[in-house]
Design a protein around this motif. Structure first.
Motif, PDB file in Angstrom:
ATOM      1  N   LYS A   1       0.815  -1.201   0.000  1.00  0.00           N
ATOM      2  CA  LYS A   1       0.000   0.000   0.000  1.00  0.00           C
ATOM      3  C   LYS A   1       0.857   1.263   0.000  1.00  0.00           C
ATOM      4  O   LYS A   1       0.564   2.208  -0.715  1.00  0.00           O
ATOM      5  N   LEU A   2       1.900   1.244   0.820  1.00  0.00           N
ATOM      6  CA  LEU A   2       2.777   2.423   0.912  1.00  0.00           C
ATOM      7  C   LEU A   2       3.443   2.707  -0.428  1.00  0.00           C
ATOM      8  O   LEU A   2       3.411   3.840  -0.919  1.00  0.00           O
ATOM      9  N   TYR A   3       4.029   1.683  -1.028  1.00  0.00           N
ATOM     10  CA  TYR A   3       4.747   1.861  -2.289  1.00  0.00           C
ATOM     11  C   TYR A   3       3.801   2.358  -3.384  1.00  0.00           C
ATOM     12  O   TYR A   3       4.130   3.275  -4.131  1.00  0.00           O
ATOM     13  N   GLY A   4       2.609   1.770  -3.448  1.00  0.00           N
ATOM     14  CA  GLY A   4       1.613   2.216  -4.426  1.00  0.00           C
ATOM     15  C   GLY A   4       1.208   3.655  -4.193  1.00  0.00           C
ATOM     16  O   GLY A   4       1.043   4.430  -5.142  1.00  0.00           O
ATOM     17  N   PRO A  14      10.021   5.583  -9.361  1.00  0.00           N
ATOM     18  CA  PRO A  14      11.072   4.674  -8.890  1.00  0.00           C
ATOM     19  C   PRO A  14      12.254   4.654  -9.845  1.00  0.00           C
ATOM     20  O   PRO A  14      12.098   4.830 -11.053  1.00  0.00           O
ATOM     21  N   SER A  15      13.428   4.424  -9.285  1.00  0.00           N
ATOM     22  CA  SER A  15      14.629   4.260 -10.096  1.00  0.00           C
ATOM     23  C   SER A  15      14.497   3.005 -10.942  1.00  0.00           C
ATOM     24  O   SER A  15      13.974   1.992 -10.486  1.00  0.00           O
ATOM     25  N   GLN A  16      14.979   3.062 -12.177  1.00  0.00           N
ATOM     26  CA  GLN A  16      14.956   1.883 -13.036  1.00  0.00           C
ATOM     27  C   GLN A  16      15.977   0.847 -12.577  1.00  0.00           C
ATOM     28  O   GLN A  16      15.822  -0.336 -12.827  1.00  0.00           O
ATOM     29  N   ILE A  17      17.010   1.285 -11.887  1.00  0.00           N
ATOM     30  CA  ILE A  17      18.057   0.382 -11.428  1.00  0.00           C
ATOM     31  C   ILE A  17      17.683  -0.258 -10.096  1.00  0.00           C
ATOM     32  O   ILE A  17      17.861  -1.447  -9.896  1.00  0.00           O
ATOM     33  N   ILE A  21      14.581   2.997  -4.510  1.00  0.00           N
ATOM     34  CA  ILE A  21      14.985   4.404  -4.513  1.00  0.00           C
ATOM     35  C   ILE A  21      13.999   5.146  -5.408  1.00  0.00           C
ATOM     36  O   ILE A  21      13.822   4.796  -6.571  1.00  0.00           O
ATOM     37  N   LEU A  22      13.357   6.160  -4.849  1.00  0.00           N
ATOM     38  CA  LEU A  22      12.342   6.900  -5.599  1.00  0.00           C
ATOM     39  C   LEU A  22      12.668   8.385  -5.591  1.00  0.00           C
ATOM     40  O   LEU A  22      13.341   8.890  -4.689  1.00  0.00           O
ATOM     41  N   LEU A  34      14.275  12.904  -2.568  1.00  0.00           N
ATOM     42  CA  LEU A  34      14.911  11.624  -2.871  1.00  0.00           C
ATOM     43  C   LEU A  34      14.596  10.712  -1.698  1.00  0.00           C
ATOM     44  O   LEU A  34      14.802  11.093  -0.540  1.00  0.00           O
ATOM     45  N   LEU A  35      14.059   9.519  -1.981  1.00  0.00           N
ATOM     46  CA  LEU A  35      13.556   8.657  -0.926  1.00  0.00           C
ATOM     47  C   LEU A  35      14.039   7.224  -1.120  1.00  0.00           C
ATOM     48  O   LEU A  35      14.031   6.713  -2.244  1.00  0.00           O
ATOM     49  N   ALA A  36      14.487   6.595  -0.035  1.00  0.00           N
ATOM     50  CA  ALA A  36      14.816   5.167  -0.038  1.00  0.00           C
ATOM     51  C   ALA A  36      13.736   4.474   0.774  1.00  0.00           C
ATOM     52  O   ALA A  36      13.393   4.914   1.875  1.00  0.00           O
ATOM     53  N   CYS A  37      13.180   3.406   0.219  1.00  0.00           N
ATOM     54  CA  CYS A  37      12.065   2.710   0.862  1.00  0.00           C
ATOM     55  C   CYS A  37      12.360   1.218   0.888  1.00  0.00           C
ATOM     56  O   CYS A  37      12.691   0.628  -0.140  1.00  0.00           O
ATOM     57  N   TYR A  38      12.241   0.615   2.060  1.00  0.00           N
ATOM     58  CA  TYR A  38      12.379  -0.828   2.200  1.00  0.00           C
ATOM     59  C   TYR A  38      11.249  -1.305   3.104  1.00  0.00           C
ATOM     60  O   TYR A  38      11.239  -0.990   4.297  1.00  0.00           O
ATOM     61  N   ILE A  39      10.291  -1.998   2.531  1.00  0.00           N
ATOM     62  CA  ILE A  39       9.083  -2.476   3.207  1.00  0.00           C
ATOM     63  C   ILE A  39       8.362  -1.281   3.832  1.00  0.00           C
ATOM     64  O   ILE A  39       7.673  -0.556   3.136  1.00  0.00           O
TER      65      ILE A  39
END
Length: 171
Positions: A1-4, A14-17, A21-22, A34-39
């Motif tokens: 839900k968060l990522y969506g 989102p980064s293609q690589i 990283i968004l 600039l945002l890093a997201c993990y779960i």
């Protein structure tokens, strides 16, 4: 839900690589995040106080979350903000946890010369693998996992995260 929500509702790209990283670029002001997201863990760097407040208001209205201020730790990486506003990122704790998990017999604090030689390279320099060396069944894979005590994809993923988030390599 968060990522969506980050992508579809707020407008992050989102980064293609590395899709963890968004980047958000505000079309009206030119501000960015600039945002890093993990779960459910996030670390973000806004370009201005205005865009930070806009993002924090939006996310706390949508999700029950705790904003912790300046980052000190992110995914077992110690982050130190210096007086000149630059940062030091130390991943030694995460690297040690990976080594302890997958090489439990080795001493990561004070490795012996034997450990240094044994783990200097992941494979012998003359190793050549072919399709014939691949496991042919789930039973073969399970036997290897039992023999070595871990699942191969988990080990590879842990090392990939370490390498892909190592600032010296990335920047």
């Amino acid at each position: 839900k968060l990522y969506g929500w980050l992508i579809n509702d707020f407008g992050f790209v989102p980064s293609q690589i590395n899709p963890g990283i968004l980047y958000y670029d505000c079309p009206t002001t030119g501000d960015y995040i600039l945002l890093a997201c993990y779960i459910d863990d996030m670390c973000y760097v806004p370009s201005t106080t205005h865009i930070r407040q806009q993002f924090e208001t939006a996310i706390t209205q949508r999700f029950k979350c705790t904003l912790l201020g300046y980052v000190h730790w992110f995914l077992q990486s110690r982050i130190t903000r210096l007086a000149n506003k630059s940062y030091i990122i130390d991943q030694s704790r995460y690297a040690a946890s990976v080594a302890n998990r997958f090489l439990p017999q080795s001493n990561t604090e004070h490795p012996t010369e034997i450990d240094k030689q044994k783990y200097a390279a992941p494979l012998p320099h003359d190793a050549i693998f072919t399709k014939a060396d691949a496991s042919t069944s789930k039973t073969d894979i399970q036997q290897l996992e039992d023999l070595y005590g871990y699942r191969y994809p988990v080990a590879v993923g842990s090392v990939m995260w370490l390498i892909n988030t190592y600032p010296h390599i990335n920047f």
